[in-house]
Design a protein around this motif. Sequence first.
Motif, PDB file in Angstrom:
ATOM      1  N   ARG A 163       0.827  -1.210   0.000  1.00  0.00           N
ATOM      2  CA  ARG A 163       0.000   0.000   0.000  1.00  0.00           C
ATOM      3  C   ARG A 163       0.855   1.251   0.000  1.00  0.00           C
ATOM      4  NH1 ARG A 163      -3.360  -1.555   3.833  1.00  0.00           N
ATOM      5  NH2 ARG A 163      -2.369  -0.461   5.573  1.00  0.00           N
ATOM      6  N   LYS A 164       1.941   1.226   0.771  1.00  0.00           N
ATOM      7  CA  LYS A 164       2.861   2.362   0.813  1.00  0.00           C
ATOM      8  C   LYS A 164       3.529   2.579  -0.539  1.00  0.00           C
ATOM      9  CE  LYS A 164       3.309   4.164   5.057  1.00  0.00           C
ATOM     10  NZ  LYS A 164       3.485   5.592   5.389  1.00  0.00           N
ATOM     11  N   ALA A 165       3.926   1.462  -1.192  1.00  0.00           N
ATOM     12  CA  ALA A 165       4.597   1.564  -2.488  1.00  0.00           C
ATOM     13  C   ALA A 165       3.660   2.153  -3.539  1.00  0.00           C
ATOM     14  CB  ALA A 165       5.086   0.187  -2.929  1.00  0.00           C
ATOM     15  N   VAL A 166       2.404   1.700  -3.536  1.00  0.00           N
ATOM     16  CA  VAL A 166       1.413   2.233  -4.476  1.00  0.00           C
ATOM     17  C   VAL A 166       1.193   3.721  -4.225  1.00  0.00           C
ATOM     18  CG1 VAL A 166      -1.026   2.168  -5.134  1.00  0.00           C
ATOM     19  CG2 VAL A 166       0.239   0.035  -4.858  1.00  0.00           C
ATOM     20  N   LEU A 167       1.121   4.086  -2.943  1.00  0.00           N
ATOM     21  CA  LEU A 167       0.913   5.486  -2.574  1.00  0.00           C
ATOM     22  C   LEU A 167       2.076   6.350  -3.043  1.00  0.00           C
ATOM     23  CD1 LEU A 167      -1.252   7.099  -1.004  1.00  0.00           C
ATOM     24  CD2 LEU A 167       0.187   6.880   1.008  1.00  0.00           C
ATOM     25  N   LEU A 168       3.300   5.838  -2.899  1.00  0.00           N
ATOM     26  CA  LEU A 168       4.479   6.588  -3.326  1.00  0.00           C
ATOM     27  C   LEU A 168       4.496   6.761  -4.849  1.00  0.00           C
ATOM     28  CD1 LEU A 168       7.212   5.072  -0.977  1.00  0.00           C
ATOM     29  CD2 LEU A 168       6.327   7.409  -0.940  1.00  0.00           C
TER      30      LEU A 168
ATOM     31  N   ALA B 277      -2.079  16.465   2.968  1.00  0.00           N
ATOM     32  CA  ALA B 277      -1.078  17.504   2.728  1.00  0.00           C
ATOM     33  C   ALA B 277       0.287  16.878   2.454  1.00  0.00           C
ATOM     34  CB  ALA B 277      -0.996  18.454   3.933  1.00  0.00           C
ATOM     35  N   GLU B 278       0.624  15.849   3.236  1.00  0.00           N
ATOM     36  CA  GLU B 278       1.898  15.159   3.024  1.00  0.00           C
ATOM     37  C   GLU B 278       1.912  14.480   1.662  1.00  0.00           C
ATOM     38  OE1 GLU B 278       4.600  11.514   4.863  1.00  0.00           O
ATOM     39  OE2 GLU B 278       2.671  12.012   5.759  1.00  0.00           O
ATOM     40  N   PHE B 279       0.808  13.822   1.318  1.00  0.00           N
ATOM     41  CA  PHE B 279       0.711  13.120   0.043  1.00  0.00           C
ATOM     42  C   PHE B 279       0.874  14.074  -1.142  1.00  0.00           C
ATOM     43  CE2 PHE B 279      -2.117  11.635  -3.432  1.00  0.00           C
ATOM     44  CZ  PHE B 279      -1.405  10.498  -3.801  1.00  0.00           C
ATOM     45  N   LEU B 280       0.272  15.263  -1.038  1.00  0.00           N
ATOM     46  CA  LEU B 280       0.342  16.240  -2.125  1.00  0.00           C
ATOM     47  C   LEU B 280       1.610  17.090  -2.066  1.00  0.00           C
ATOM     48  CD1 LEU B 280      -3.367  17.490  -2.178  1.00  0.00           C
ATOM     49  CD2 LEU B 280      -2.305  15.770  -3.647  1.00  0.00           C
ATOM     50  N   ASN B 281       2.404  16.865  -1.008  1.00  0.00           N
ATOM     51  CA  ASN B 281       3.675  17.588  -0.829  1.00  0.00           C
ATOM     52  C   ASN B 281       3.458  19.096  -0.661  1.00  0.00           C
ATOM     53  OD1 ASN B 281       6.521  17.473  -0.565  1.00  0.00           O
ATOM     54  ND2 ASN B 281       6.769  18.222  -2.650  1.00  0.00           N
ATOM     55  N   VAL B 282       2.476  19.428   0.181  1.00  0.00           N
ATOM     56  CA  VAL B 282       2.186  20.834   0.490  1.00  0.00           C
ATOM     57  C   VAL B 282       1.996  20.953   1.995  1.00  0.00           C
ATOM     58  CG1 VAL B 282       1.084  21.238  -1.745  1.00  0.00           C
ATOM     59  CG2 VAL B 282      -0.320  20.540   0.210  1.00  0.00           C
ATOM     60  N   SER B 283       1.986  22.176   2.495  1.00  0.00           N
ATOM     61  CA  SER B 283       1.746  22.366   3.926  1.00  0.00           C
ATOM     62  C   SER B 283       0.245  22.242   4.199  1.00  0.00           C
ATOM     63  CB  SER B 283       2.233  23.738   4.382  1.00  0.00           C
ATOM     64  OG  SER B 283       1.417  24.767   3.844  1.00  0.00           O
ATOM     65  N   ARG B 284      -0.085  21.839   5.409  1.00  0.00           N
ATOM     66  CA  ARG B 284      -1.493  21.698   5.761  1.00  0.00           C
ATOM     67  C   ARG B 284      -2.243  23.033   5.695  1.00  0.00           C
ATOM     68  NH1 ARG B 284      -4.238  18.427  10.821  1.00  0.00           N
ATOM     69  NH2 ARG B 284      -6.321  19.286  10.571  1.00  0.00           N
ATOM     70  N   PRO B 285      -1.672  24.161   6.186  1.00  0.00           N
ATOM     71  CA  PRO B 285      -2.379  25.441   6.065  1.00  0.00           C
ATOM     72  C   PRO B 285      -2.672  25.813   4.606  1.00  0.00           C
ATOM     73  CG  PRO B 285      -0.632  25.621   7.682  1.00  0.00           C
ATOM     74  CD  PRO B 285      -0.433  24.299   7.000  1.00  0.00           C
TER      75      PRO B 285
ATOM     76  N   LYS C 184       1.867   6.908  -6.774  1.00  0.00           N
ATOM     77  CA  LYS C 184       0.847   7.915  -7.072  1.00  0.00           C
ATOM     78  C   LYS C 184       1.361   9.310  -6.733  1.00  0.00           C
ATOM     79  CE  LYS C 184      -3.464   5.311  -6.813  1.00  0.00           C
ATOM     80  NZ  LYS C 184      -3.936   5.758  -8.137  1.00  0.00           N
ATOM     81  N   LYS C 185       2.126   9.378  -5.651  1.00  0.00           N
ATOM     82  CA  LYS C 185       2.652  10.673  -5.210  1.00  0.00           C
ATOM     83  C   LYS C 185       3.542  11.283  -6.284  1.00  0.00           C
ATOM     84  CE  LYS C 185       4.569  12.793  -1.054  1.00  0.00           C
ATOM     85  NZ  LYS C 185       5.012  12.552   0.332  1.00  0.00           N
ATOM     86  N   VAL C 186       4.300  10.439  -6.969  1.00  0.00           N
ATOM     87  CA  VAL C 186       5.154  10.927  -8.062  1.00  0.00           C
ATOM     88  C   VAL C 186       4.295  11.568  -9.142  1.00  0.00           C
ATOM     89  CG1 VAL C 186       6.720  10.224  -9.912  1.00  0.00           C
ATOM     90  CG2 VAL C 186       7.012   9.287  -7.627  1.00  0.00           C
ATOM     91  N   ASP C 187       3.152  10.956  -9.458  1.00  0.00           N
ATOM     92  CA  ASP C 187       2.242  11.513 -10.467  1.00  0.00           C
ATOM     93  C   ASP C 187       1.770  12.906 -10.062  1.00  0.00           C
ATOM     94  OD1 ASP C 187       2.446   9.181 -11.955  1.00  0.00           O
ATOM     95  OD2 ASP C 187       0.666   8.275 -11.063  1.00  0.00           O
ATOM     96  N   TYR C 188       1.521  13.088  -8.779  1.00  0.00           N
ATOM     97  CA  TYR C 188       1.032  14.384  -8.300  1.00  0.00           C
ATOM     98  C   TYR C 188       2.127  15.442  -8.279  1.00  0.00           C
ATOM     99  CZ  TYR C 188      -3.592  12.658  -7.023  1.00  0.00           C
ATOM    100  OH  TYR C 188      -4.864  12.165  -7.077  1.00  0.00           O
ATOM    101  N   LEU C 189       3.362  15.016  -8.114  1.00  0.00           N
ATOM    102  CA  LEU C 189       4.469  15.967  -8.052  1.00  0.00           C
ATOM    103  C   LEU C 189       4.654  16.739  -9.353  1.00  0.00           C
ATOM    104  CD1 LEU C 189       7.178  13.980  -6.039  1.00  0.00           C
ATOM    105  CD2 LEU C 189       5.898  15.988  -5.279  1.00  0.00           C
ATOM    106  N   ILE C 190       4.254  16.131 -10.477  1.00  0.00           N
ATOM    107  CA  ILE C 190       4.453  16.796 -11.764  1.00  0.00           C
ATOM    108  C   ILE C 190       3.329  17.791 -12.081  1.00  0.00           C
ATOM    109  CG2 ILE C 190       5.750  14.834 -12.679  1.00  0.00           C
ATOM    110  CD1 ILE C 190       3.309  14.040 -14.289  1.00  0.00           C
ATOM    111  N   LEU C 191       2.269  17.790 -11.284  1.00  0.00           N
ATOM    112  CA  LEU C 191       1.188  18.749 -11.503  1.00  0.00           C
ATOM    113  C   LEU C 191       1.656  20.143 -11.093  1.00  0.00           C
ATOM    114  CD1 LEU C 191      -1.840  16.660 -10.176  1.00  0.00           C
ATOM    115  CD2 LEU C 191      -1.129  17.000 -12.552  1.00  0.00           C
ATOM    116  N   ARG C 192       1.189  21.151 -11.787  1.00  0.00           N
ATOM    117  CA  ARG C 192       1.752  22.494 -11.651  1.00  0.00           C
ATOM    118  C   ARG C 192       1.292  23.246 -10.409  1.00  0.00           C
ATOM    119  NH1 ARG C 192      -0.429  24.180 -17.387  1.00  0.00           N
ATOM    120  NH2 ARG C 192      -2.033  22.784 -16.552  1.00  0.00           N
ATOM    121  N   SER C 193       0.012  23.175 -10.084  1.00  0.00           N
ATOM    122  CA  SER C 193      -0.499  24.008  -8.989  1.00  0.00           C
ATOM    123  C   SER C 193      -1.170  23.161  -7.916  1.00  0.00           C
ATOM    124  CB  SER C 193      -1.516  25.022  -9.532  1.00  0.00           C
ATOM    125  OG  SER C 193      -2.691  24.347  -9.983  1.00  0.00           O
TER     126      SER C 193
END
Length: 230
Positions: free
Chosen positions: A140-145, A187-195, A147-156
Amino acid sequence: MYKKWFQALTACDIFQGIEQEMLNQMLQCLNPTIGSYPKGGVIARAGEPSAGLGIVLAGSVAVTKESISGHRTLLVLLGPGDLFGEMEAYAEEAVWPATVVAQTGSEVLFLPAEKIVGNCPRQCISHRTLTLNMLKILSRKAVLLNKKVDYLILRSLREKIGTYLLEQYRKTGVSTFVLPLKRSELAEFLNVSRPSLSRELCRMRDEGLIEFHRSAIKIKDLEGLKGLVG
């Protein structure tokens, strides 16, 4: 010996499907260590050797990451039954990737990683379940990671949130659903701060794209949300 923590232990993913009597027997076999930590006490320090898999038995602990400049970022808060250190436990060089600090007086159990996947000297019937649970957690962690790479390439941030919400919409098939991740985890998954995440969700709510209450989300403008992600 472990009866006082049974509620937290049975809530932990690694012990799912294991009855209380068998769990007690298994813990005798695994011979974990238990530590008590005052508020502010360091449970694990980034870069130091891993002590195995950590399970929060009582209290609240914070997983933090520190930059080269010394800036500390809160990654996630964990409570009773939550697990940490599972990905690093089986690495060639098993060291803590982040620092774990007690937010309140806390108790933490550490499971020796090698005993989870090794042969059980007592031939515990449920040891196979334990091993399969560990494999599921790592998978599950590997799949999540990935997916996280896919989100990192999104611009905003808005594009990331829109993509995530649409993904949940496609999975559930309904416009109102409960997010599988806590706000801090998202927030961690999307690599952004919670606020930042909370502010953007509020803006999207004010624009009529979504409504939300805690972890429940309602997509009000599906086409508008699709427009955010191109």
